[in-house]
Enzyme design. Structure first.
Site, PDB file in Angstrom:
ATOM      1  N   LYS A   1       0.855  -1.198   0.000  1.00 38.40           N
ATOM      2  CA  LYS A   1       0.000   0.000   0.000  1.00 38.40           C
ATOM      3  C   LYS A   1       0.882   1.237   0.000  1.00 38.40           C
ATOM      4  O   LYS A   1       1.683   1.441   0.919  1.00 38.40           O
ATOM      5  CB  LYS A   1      -0.910  -0.011   1.236  1.00 38.40           C
ATOM      6  CG  LYS A   1      -1.719   1.284   1.425  1.00 38.40           C
ATOM      7  CD  LYS A   1      -2.668   1.216   2.628  1.00 38.40           C
ATOM      8  CE  LYS A   1      -3.330   2.568   2.896  1.00 38.40           C
ATOM      9  NZ  LYS A   1      -4.220   2.557   4.088  1.00 38.40           N
TER      10      LYS A   1
ATOM     11  N   ARG B   1      -7.643  -0.432   0.616  1.00 41.11           N
ATOM     12  CA  ARG B   1      -8.157  -1.637  -0.044  1.00 41.11           C
ATOM     13  C   ARG B   1      -8.487  -1.362  -1.511  1.00 41.11           C
ATOM     14  O   ARG B   1      -8.496  -2.275  -2.327  1.00 41.11           O
ATOM     15  CB  ARG B   1      -9.366  -2.173   0.741  1.00 41.11           C
ATOM     16  CG  ARG B   1     -10.549  -1.256   0.769  1.00 41.11           C
ATOM     17  CD  ARG B   1     -11.533  -1.594   1.899  1.00 41.11           C
ATOM     18  NE  ARG B   1     -11.061  -1.125   3.198  1.00 41.11           N
ATOM     19  CZ  ARG B   1     -11.668  -1.384   4.354  1.00 41.11           C
ATOM     20  NH1 ARG B   1     -12.772  -2.108   4.370  1.00 41.11           N
ATOM     21  NH2 ARG B   1     -11.179  -0.930   5.489  1.00 41.11           N
TER      22      ARG B   1
ATOM     23  N   LYS C   1     -10.285  12.822   7.873  1.00 42.86           N
ATOM     24  CA  LYS C   1      -9.870  12.432   9.219  1.00 42.86           C
ATOM     25  C   LYS C   1      -9.857  13.651  10.143  1.00 42.86           C
ATOM     26  O   LYS C   1      -9.706  14.775   9.669  1.00 42.86           O
ATOM     27  CB  LYS C   1      -8.441  11.863   9.187  1.00 42.86           C
ATOM     28  CG  LYS C   1      -8.317  10.494   8.580  1.00 42.86           C
ATOM     29  CD  LYS C   1      -6.868  10.029   8.606  1.00 42.86           C
ATOM     30  CE  LYS C   1      -6.690   8.691   7.928  1.00 42.86           C
ATOM     31  NZ  LYS C   1      -7.319   7.553   8.610  1.00 42.86           N
TER      32      LYS C   1
ATOM     33  N   ASP D   1     -12.086   7.170   3.294  1.00 40.34           N
ATOM     34  CA  ASP D   1     -10.914   6.907   4.145  1.00 40.34           C
ATOM     35  C   ASP D   1     -10.538   5.418   4.131  1.00 40.34           C
ATOM     36  O   ASP D   1      -9.459   5.061   4.594  1.00 40.34           O
ATOM     37  CB  ASP D   1     -11.206   7.373   5.576  1.00 40.34           C
ATOM     38  CG  ASP D   1      -9.943   7.510   6.408  1.00 40.34           C
ATOM     39  OD1 ASP D   1      -8.839   7.451   5.820  1.00 40.34           O
ATOM     40  OD2 ASP D   1     -10.061   7.662   7.642  1.00 40.34           O
TER      41      ASP D   1
ATOM     42  N   ASP E   1       1.499   6.174   5.605  1.00 34.72           N
ATOM     43  CA  ASP E   1       0.549   5.267   4.980  1.00 34.72           C
ATOM     44  C   ASP E   1       1.077   4.606   3.694  1.00 34.72           C
ATOM     45  O   ASP E   1       0.350   3.899   3.018  1.00 34.72           O
ATOM     46  CB  ASP E   1      -0.778   6.007   4.725  1.00 34.72           C
ATOM     47  CG  ASP E   1      -1.988   5.109   4.889  1.00 34.72           C
ATOM     48  OD1 ASP E   1      -1.863   4.067   5.549  1.00 34.72           O
ATOM     49  OD2 ASP E   1      -3.056   5.446   4.333  1.00 34.72           O
TER      50      ASP E   1
HETATM   51  N1  BES Z   1      -4.437   4.470   6.786  1.00 30.94           N
HETATM   52  C1  BES Z   1      -5.576   4.145   7.546  1.00 30.94           C
HETATM   53  C2  BES Z   1      -5.336   3.081   8.603  1.00 30.94           C
HETATM   54  C3  BES Z   1      -4.360   3.415   9.700  1.00 30.94           C
HETATM   55  C4  BES Z   1      -4.823   3.821  10.922  1.00 30.94           C
HETATM   56  C5  BES Z   1      -2.998   3.276   9.526  1.00 30.94           C
HETATM   57  C6  BES Z   1      -3.940   4.106  11.949  1.00 30.94           C
HETATM   58  C7  BES Z   1      -2.117   3.555  10.537  1.00 30.94           C
HETATM   59  C8  BES Z   1      -2.577   3.966  11.761  1.00 30.94           C
HETATM   60  C9  BES Z   1      -6.695   3.627   6.631  1.00 30.94           C
HETATM   61  O1  BES Z   1      -6.691   4.108   5.336  1.00 30.94           O
HETATM   62  C10 BES Z   1      -7.989   4.055   7.254  1.00 30.94           C
HETATM   63  O2  BES Z   1      -8.197   5.215   7.395  1.00 30.94           O
HETATM   64  N2  BES Z   1      -8.807   3.083   7.617  1.00 30.94           N
HETATM   65  C11 BES Z   1     -10.048   3.346   8.249  1.00 30.94           C
HETATM   66  C12 BES Z   1     -11.060   2.411   7.627  1.00 30.94           C
HETATM   67  C13 BES Z   1     -12.482   2.694   8.020  1.00 30.94           C
HETATM   68  C14 BES Z   1     -12.936   3.976   7.377  1.00 30.94           C
HETATM   69  C15 BES Z   1     -13.319   1.539   7.565  1.00 30.94           C
HETATM   70  C16 BES Z   1      -9.892   3.050   9.733  1.00 30.94           C
HETATM   71  O3  BES Z   1      -9.191   2.098  10.060  1.00 30.94           O
HETATM   72  O4  BES Z   1     -10.457   3.791  10.534  1.00 30.94           O
HETATM   73 ZN    ZN Z   2      -4.820   4.670   4.608  1.00 28.00          ZN
HETATM   74 ZN    ZN Z   3      -7.710   5.985   5.105  1.00 29.02          ZN
END
Ligand code: BES
Ligand code: ZN
Ligand code: ZN
Length: 475
Positions: free
Chosen positions: A240, A326, A252, A322, A263
């Site tokens: 990723k 995926r 966010k 966000d 990321d």
């Molecule tokens: N990059 C984030 C996940 C992440 C969170 C990485 C904390 C490192 C530290 C990912 O893209 C994300 O934002 N995921 C969301 C998904 C949700 C919207 C289903 C999450 O995990 O809150």
């Molecule tokens: Zn992310």
């Molecule tokens: Zn994200």
């Protein structure tokens, strides 16, 4: 820091001697001789107990000084690695020397090299003040030369990944990062292709384009190939590469955005691991694919409710912008599958849920079958990295079915988010052997201790190298 084999007539006069100590102030096995020339009575006075995390610097009769480093209850691969990390940060001379003679621990040389190289790591590119560590050279008495050479390659790759991740998003736009990756991969003798925006459009990577739409910085996709003549097995890697995750329109909050330059850790890790596999000359073919893009909020950004078409596999209704990792991985997996690898591994800072489940120090692994997951766990254990298996629980798959497309990119519920994200990815690998490594928690170290330094960790690099090694030497 340069780490090398000590000459036979090693000169101690201007150097710091590093001596491992067990709790209750016993010199660690192999450290007795170095210990003998210090004044042990001072250890008690200084309340040094040989505990993990402790170090003590004293004068020495032969060397400039001696650093006693606590290893806790036993000298093991882990405690030596950690202790060495602590030691190199307190050495006050340019040269240090340590003796590996008679240490009854498998991989002692590797432990010392990893501890010193990774624990002595600093990211000082943007610092105009403050001092770098004093130590410049570490000389090892009686080390294993093969282990030394291999550990230098894997730690250098880990540091490469750390440097990329620690770089601010401002200075790693997809096109810049892609060129940096090309340079490093070519220097390791690899074949590299960088797809620009036009090529990505021509190849119909609709999910990557959907994430990239909100940014003024165009996306890239990097394909790296390692094809040694003797290879029988073929490993496919996907990482990723979100160069900054603002969340997109599903933006966010400030606190969660702070660390989002991280990321692209998955991309950094798979590319760095590929360079190490090539430098080690492992006889396994590797194809590495990294989609690189910002997740930003410009006027052309993908909206919640939009539907994206990845290059292959199910269409996706984006309900939360966000959950973008995926999306780009769907395209990354689609591209790597064209090369028909025997095993696909993707690495991603994918979900906050994996961080919640396993904390700061453990990464999640999901396998298409239990054998693949075990293969990854065994490699991680040999590499000394912490991974734990989570289940690809099929009943949860219903929760990512969309009303108007094939899949949606969130499950709607609060719970089990690491699992539903992994299930989403599984739709893009079909029946291929595959594992998904969610490193959202441990991609960043939150404190400096042992071989860990606050900031990017590079977790995954050494596990992937060990995995490639195992594929190259089937049991
Ligand atoms: N990059 C984030 C996940 C992440 C969170 C990485 C904390 C490192 C530290 C990912 O893209 C994300 O934002 N995921 C969301 C998904 C949700 C919207 C289903 C999450 O995990 O809150
Ligand atoms: Zn992310
Ligand atoms: Zn994200």
């Amino acid at each position: 820091m340069e780490i090398r084999n000590a000459p036979d007539d090693v000169d101690l006069t201007d150097a710091t001697l590093i001596v491992g100590m067990l709790s209750e102030n016993e010199p660690a096995p192999g450290a007795e001789e170095a210990y003998a020339n210090a004044d042990p009575s001072l250890l008690d006075l200084a309340k040094f107990e040989g505990k993990m995390g402790q170090t003590l610097t004293l004068p020495h009769s032969e060397a400039k000084s001696v650093v006693f480093v606590g290893l806790g209850d036993e000298a093991s691969y882990e405690t030596i690695r950690s202790g060495m990390g602590n030691a190199v940060r307190v050495v006050k001379t340019e040269r240090a020397v340590t003796n590996l003679d008679k240490i009854p621990v498998d991989g002692a040389t590797r432990a010392v090299v990893e501890g010193a190289a990774l624990g002595g790591y600093q990211f000082r590119v943007y610092k105009t003040e403050g001092e770098a560590l004093s130590i410049e050279t570490l000389e090892l008495i009686e080390c294993d030369e093969t282990e030394l050479g291999e550990a230098l390659i894997t730690t250098e790759a880990t540091i490469l990944a750390r440097n990329w991740v620690n770089t601010p998003a401002l200075d790693k736009a997809p096109e810049i990062l892609a060129e940096g990756m090309r340079e490093e991969a070519e220097a390791a003798g690899l074949t590299v292709e960088v797809w620009d925006q036009d090529r990505i459009v021509a190849e119909k990577l609709g999910a990557l384009l959907g994430v990239a739409a909100g940014s003024d910085r165009p996306p890239r996709l990097v394909v790296i190939e390692y094809q040694p003549e003797s290879a029988e097995a073929h490993l496919g890697l996907v990482g990723k590469g979100i160069t900054f995750d603002s969340g997109g329109l599903s933006i966010k909050t400030a606190q969660y955005m702070e660390e989002m330059k991280d990321d692209m850790s998955g991309a950094a890790v798979v590319v760095a691991a590929t360079t190490a596999i090539a430098r080690l000359g492992l006889p396994v073919r590797v194809t590495t694919v990294v989609p690189l893009t910002d997740n930003a909020v410009g006027g052309k950004a993908t909206r919640p409710g939009d539907v994206l078409r990845p290059v292959a596999g199910p269409t996706i209704e984006v309900l939360n912008t966000d959950a973008e990792g995926r999306l780009i991985l769907a395209d990354g997996l689609g591209v790597v599958r064209r090369y028909e690898p025997d095993l696909i591994i993707d690495v991603a800072t994918l979900t906050g849920a994996a961080h919640v489940a396993l904390g700061d120090k453990i990464a999640a692994v999901f396998g298409s079958d239990s054998e693949v997951a075990s293969q990854v766990l065994a490699a991680a254990s040999r590499a000394g990295e912490h991974f734990w298996e989570l289940p690809l629980f099929k009943e949860y798959k219903k929760s990512i079915e969309s009303d108007i497309a094939d899949l949606k990119n969130i499950s709607g519920g609060r719970y089990g988010g690491a699992i539903t994200a992994a299930l989403f990815l599984s739709s893009y690998v079909e029946d291929a052997k595959w594992a998904h490594l969610d490193i959202a928690g441990p991609a960043r170290s939150r404190e400096t201790a042992g071989e860990h330094v606050k900031g990017a960790s590079g977790i995954g690099v050494r596990t992937l190298v060990e995995l490639a090694r195992a594929m190259a030497e089937p049991a």
